[in-house]
Design a protein around this motif. Structure first.
Motif, short mmCIF file in Angstrom:
data_model
loop_
_atom_site.label_atom_id
_atom_site.label_comp_id
_atom_site.label_asym_id
_atom_site.label_seq_id
_atom_site.Cartn_x
_atom_site.Cartn_y
_atom_site.Cartn_z
N GLY A 1 68.60 49.64 27.34
CA GLY A 1 67.41 49.73 27.97
C GLY A 1 66.65 50.78 27.65
N LYS A 2 66.88 52.00 27.39
CA LYS A 2 66.03 53.14 27.00
C LYS A 2 65.53 52.61 25.56
CE LYS A 2 66.21 56.09 30.29
NZ LYS A 2 64.91 56.27 30.91
N THR B 1 65.16 41.58 25.12
CA THR B 1 63.81 41.58 24.78
C THR B 1 63.18 40.88 23.58
OG1 THR B 1 63.72 43.70 24.06
CG2 THR B 1 63.11 43.40 26.39
N TYR C 1 70.51 41.15 33.10
CA TYR C 1 69.96 41.62 32.11
C TYR C 1 69.56 40.81 31.03
CZ TYR C 1 72.38 45.67 34.01
OH TYR C 1 72.86 46.78 34.83
N GLY D 1 64.73 49.74 24.42
CA GLY D 1 63.78 48.54 24.76
C GLY D 1 64.22 47.39 24.39
N LYS D 2 65.50 47.29 23.99
CA LYS D 2 66.41 46.07 23.59
C LYS D 2 66.51 45.14 24.64
CE LYS D 2 68.16 48.26 19.60
NZ LYS D 2 69.14 48.57 18.46
N ILE D 3 66.95 45.35 25.83
CA ILE D 3 67.05 44.70 26.87
C ILE D 3 66.10 44.98 28.14
CG2 ILE D 3 69.44 44.23 26.09
CD1 ILE D 3 70.43 46.02 28.46
N LYS D 4 65.92 44.01 29.19
CA LYS D 4 65.35 44.66 30.41
C LYS D 4 66.20 44.19 31.51
CE LYS D 4 60.63 44.56 28.79
NZ LYS D 4 59.22 43.99 28.97
N ARG D 5 65.77 44.63 32.43
CA ARG D 5 66.48 44.28 33.84
C ARG D 5 65.71 43.07 34.33
NH1 ARG D 5 67.99 49.23 33.05
NH2 ARG D 5 70.23 50.15 33.65
N LYS D 6 66.18 41.85 34.47
CA LYS D 6 65.42 40.87 35.10
C LYS D 6 65.27 41.01 36.77
CE LYS D 6 65.44 35.82 35.15
NZ LYS D 6 66.23 34.52 34.90
#
Length: 117
Positions: A101-102, A117, A114, A104-109
């Motif tokens: 998450g830090k 991105t 998860y 920027g490879k995934i986001k919390r829907k």
């Protein structure tokens, strides 16, 4: 004439107590430590090179594995889904998800889900 009674020296008293109560001296302890270190070297030589303790399948890191699992689920992946597919423990998964998450490879829907991105 009466002779004076000689008191034993302090060193003699210490040696007596060390022998009487089987207390190891500094030189004996140093000798044992050196022998143990020598034995450890021998064991390391006989054991050969140690293999890494990480669970890498086909050369991928744990973060890559988790990212692939999340990418395979376009509607979003829950922690339980990721855990069942990767067999990582919960703490390790939480740390990996936080790191991804830090980066920027995934986001919390939404909470607990998860998406890549």
């Amino acid at each position: 004439m009466t002779q004076k009674k000689r008191n034993p020296s302090f060193d003699a008293m210490i040696k007596f107590f060390l022998k009487q109560y089987n207390i190891a001296t500094k030189t004996e302890i140093n000798r044992l430590t050196a022998k143990i270190e020598e034995l450890e070297k021998t064991v390391r030589k006989l054991a050969g090179p140690q293999s890494p303790k990480t669970r890498r399948s086909s050369g991928k890191t744990a973060s890559d594995q988790v990212l692939n699992v999340i990418s395979d689920m376009p509607e979003g992946a829950r922690l339980a889904d990721i855990k069942s597919r990767t067999d990582f423990d919960e703490k390790k998964l939480r740390n990996i998800i936080y790191r991804l998450g830090k980066q920027g490879k995934i986001k919390r829907k939404r909470r607990g889900i998860y998406v890549a991105t």
